[in-house]
Design an enzyme around this catalytic site. Structure first.
Site, PDB file in Angstrom:
ATOM      1  CG  ASP A   9      -1.854   1.204   1.227  1.00 55.96           C
ATOM      2  OD1 ASP A   9      -2.042   1.808   0.145  1.00 55.96           O
ATOM      3  OD2 ASP A   9      -2.387   1.531   2.298  1.00 55.96           O
ATOM      4  CE  LYS A  17      -0.291   3.548   3.353  1.00 56.45           C
ATOM      5  NZ  LYS A  17      -1.061   4.047   4.508  1.00 56.45           N
ATOM      6  CG  ASP A  74      -3.302   5.731   2.477  1.00 56.93           C
ATOM      7  OD1 ASP A  74      -3.058   4.552   2.169  1.00 56.93           O
ATOM      8  OD2 ASP A  74      -2.820   6.287   3.477  1.00 56.93           O
ATOM      9  NE  ARG A 134     -11.878   3.207   4.585  1.00 54.63           N
ATOM     10  CZ  ARG A 134     -11.729   4.146   5.528  1.00 54.63           C
ATOM     11  NH1 ARG A 134     -12.650   5.065   5.695  1.00 54.63           N
ATOM     12  NH2 ARG A 134     -10.657   4.154   6.297  1.00 54.63           N
TER      13      ARG A 134
END
Length: 497
Positions: A273, A280, A350, A354
């Protein structure tokens, strides 16, 4: 390692090392008294001289001559009234720290008769044997697959665990503990594998391998074309920026009756991720290989089921994707239509976990589940709220939530429940779609679960946010194997006899 259970007298058990427990205050276990008698009162003498305090998790190794054992390892087990399952486990870990890289090739462990405080479910001999088995496997874990120089093989290769009997109930408890430890270790292997190896298709291959290794597991993998045809647009949206295509992995274990509804586990499988376009910070980003911790835990639980074969039906669904920021990646402001038909405005790429989970939660309705539990390293907010000790738990059903909380207490793999009130739902309002994928900074863990809850209205559902518990940072960096013990305890509590 060779593990076995024995009910023979302590003095008649030969091993390089004998392990006994010594309380700081309280009644000595019978095994410790037997060992002391065989040694002519040596343990009592050392205790009176101050060489042995009995404080919890202290250890002392004593060389022996003319005995069935070459050495004696005395493990402090603290005061009887303070010996909770957590403190008992600390003593077991101290034992393994003293043993695992030592000179002993075989060990006889006489700690199952050390009493533990608490309810019968956590203080019985069976529970202690299960915890011993789990700790043996857990503490012997190493991961050196990618080191050019492999560590020397350990000398320790045999462990005999003493019990009051070698009957089926105690054997089953011990074997379940060993299997749980091996399940945790599979979870850790998957999590520790670098992201250039561990991508969605590689995870799918591991699921196929599990089915090949165990006849009781059936695996099906949906590729990006199949998901597109079905309308799983949110999983596909997350994977658009990566050259590694997403996969939906389905594993089934059918050990119960045909009519029994399955318990469904749904794992977030973001194999790396970056945050996507909502990139990030670079520092610590390497740990985002652990963003598939939910899926890794599902693998671990399925391995335990395959090894122990309880009478229960379980379906595991893993939504696997890699979140990368190339020219085809999803943008903040994009709107996608989920498998359910509801639309989502992606305000932050990010918040991708979900997005892959919501399509999976819609998909699992086809199994008519008894309950659905999703596991995800979902929110940094959960770490702020609960730190690294407790898994966050949110649910649309109080009975299911309480069962999971109780399982966590019994397994020493605790969770803490957070509210899922309707008042939080408005934070997900969007001017342009049915919902946004983020709800702002306040109550970030709760609003993430609120998002998922909209796709789980047709069944009993619980969400486990394992962002703070799935891995360790710093010097001890690595996957933790949690919450496999919690999952296993929950599933076994629903297994038929």
């Amino acid at each position: 390692m060779n593990f076995s259970l024995s009910s023979k007298a302590i003095a008649s058990t030969k091993a390089d090392c004998l392990v006994v427990g010594l309380p700081e205050k309280g009644t000595w276990p019978d095994s410790t008294n037997q060992a002391d008698e065989a040694l002519g009162g040596m343990i009592k003498t050392l205790q009176k001289a101050g060489d042995l305090s009995g404080k919890n998790a202290t250890t002392l190794t004593i060389p022996l001559t003319d005995q069935p054992w070459t050495r004696l390892l005395v493990v402090g087990t603290g005061k009887d009234e303070d010996r909770s399952p957590a403190n008992y486990r600390k003593a077991l870990i101290a034992m393994m720290t003293a043993l695992k890289d030592g000179p002993s090739k075989s060990v006889a462990i006489a700690l199952a008769d050390t009493p533990v405080t608490g309810e019968e479910a956590v203080s019985s001999e069976a529970a202690r044997l299960s915890l011993i088995g789990r700790t043996l496997e857990d503490q012997l874990y190493t991961f050196s697959d990618f080191k050019s120089e492999k560590p020397a093989a350990r000398k320790l290769n045999k462990a005999i665990v003493h019990a009051s009997s070698a009957g089926k109930a105690l054997k089953d408890a011990f074997n379940l503990g060993l299997a749980t430890g091996r399940g945790m270790n599979l979870t850790r292997d998957l999590g520790n594998t670098p992201p250039n190896i561990c991508h969605p298709e590689w995870l799918a291959q591991q699921a196929k391998k599990l089915a090949k290794d165990y006849d009781c597991i059936k695996t099906e993998v949906l590729d990006e074309k199949q998901m597109e045809k079905m309308g799983m647009n949110t999983i596909l949206a997350v994977g658009k920026g990566s050259t590694q295509p997403p996969r939906l992995i389905v594993m089934e274990y059918r050990g119960g009756k045909a009519k029994d509804k399955p318990h469904v586990l749904v794992g977030k499988g973001i194999t790396f991720d970056t945050g996507g376009i909502s990139l990030k910070p670079g520092e610590g980003m390497d740990e985002m290989k652990y963003d598939m911790g939910g899926s890794a835990s599902v693998f671990g639980a399925m391995k335990v089921l395959a090894e122990t074969q309880p009478k229960i039906n379980v379906v595991a669904v893993i939504a696997a994707a890699e979140n990368m920021p190339d020219g085809g990646a999803s943008r903040p402001g994009d709107i996608v239509t989920t498998l359910s038909g509801m639309t989502v405005e992606i305000l932050n790429t990010d918040a991708e976990g979900r997005l892959v989970l919501c399509d999976a939660l819609t998909y699992v309705k086809k199994f008519d589940p008894a309950a659905v539990i999703d596991l995800a390293t979902l929110t940094g907010a959960c770490i702020i709220a609960l730190g690294n000790h407790a898994t966050g738990l949110l649910a649309n059903n109080d009975e299911l939530a309480n069962e999971l909380l109780a399982a966590g207490e019994r397994a020493g793999d605790r969770a803490w429940r957070l509210p899922l009130w309707d008042e939080y739902q408005s934070q997900l309002d969007s001017n342009f779609a049915d919902m946004a994928n983020i709800g702002g900074r306040p109550a970030g863990t709760i609003t993430a679960a609120c998002f998922l809850s909209r796709f789980a209205k047709d069944y009993r559902w619980a969400h486990l946010d394992i962002a703070g518990t799935a891995w360790h940072s710093g010097k001890a960096k690595g996957s933790s194997g949690r919450p496999v013990p919690l999952l296993v305890d929950y599933l076994m509590s629903h297994a038929g006899k």
